[in-house]
Write a protein that holds these residues in place. Structure first.
Motif, PDB file in Angstrom:
ATOM      1  N   ILE A 132       0.863  -1.184   0.000  1.00  0.00           N
ATOM      2  CA  ILE A 132       0.000   0.000   0.000  1.00  0.00           C
ATOM      3  C   ILE A 132       0.898   1.232   0.000  1.00  0.00           C
TER       4      ILE A 132
ATOM      5  N   PRO B 171       0.853   5.153  -0.025  1.00  0.00           N
ATOM      6  CA  PRO B 171       0.063   6.386   0.099  1.00  0.00           C
ATOM      7  C   PRO B 171       0.742   7.567  -0.596  1.00  0.00           C
TER       8      PRO B 171
ATOM      9  N   CYS C  71       5.832   3.321   2.142  1.00  0.00           N
ATOM     10  CA  CYS C  71       4.769   2.354   1.854  1.00  0.00           C
ATOM     11  C   CYS C  71       4.579   1.421   3.048  1.00  0.00           C
TER      12      CYS C  71
ATOM     13  N   TYR D 206      -9.114   5.241   0.232  1.00  0.00           N
ATOM     14  CA  TYR D 206      -7.900   4.927  -0.527  1.00  0.00           C
ATOM     15  C   TYR D 206      -7.949   5.509  -1.938  1.00  0.00           C
TER      16      TYR D 206
ATOM     17  N   LEU E  87      -4.182   7.050  -1.882  1.00  0.00           N
ATOM     18  CA  LEU E  87      -3.076   6.241  -2.394  1.00  0.00           C
ATOM     19  C   LEU E  87      -2.439   6.850  -3.641  1.00  0.00           C
TER      20      LEU E  87
END
Length: 97
Positions: free
Chosen positions: A11, A13, A51, A80, A84
């Motif tokens: 993930i 961001p 991340c 998200y 993200l």
């Protein structure tokens, strides 16, 4: 019928949402670990500091699908879309040894 599997999610961001994503992921650890189909759900941060990784193990694809529908997950997935930098990378794996 599906079988037990492991999953790694990366993930990433946007820089201005690092803390938002950290807080959201931290908030779902306990309830996710309490789900009947969850065998492992660990949160890690990349050493580069840009991340996060989720190290997960599920009893089945159905258990993961149920997780994605939980009331505490859906709002985070919606956020998200703006938080993200890139879509989450999901890698499902089967243990060999």
């Amino acid at each position: 019928m599906t079988t037990q599997f492991q999953l790694i999610a990366k993930i990433t961001p946007k820089p201005e949402h690092m803390q938002d994503v950290r807080d959201s992921l931290t908030s779902i650890l306990a309830p996710t670990r309490a789900e009947p189909g969850c065998l492992k759900f660990n949160l890690l941060e990349g050493r580069s500091g840009d991340c996060f990784y989720l190290d997960e193990e599920w009893t089945s694809d159905d258990a993961l699908a149920t997780h994605y529908e939980m009331d505490y997950i859906k709002p985070i997935f919606a956020k998200y879309e703006n938080w993200l930098a890139t879509p989450a990378e999901i890698h499902k794996m089967t243990a060999l040894a």
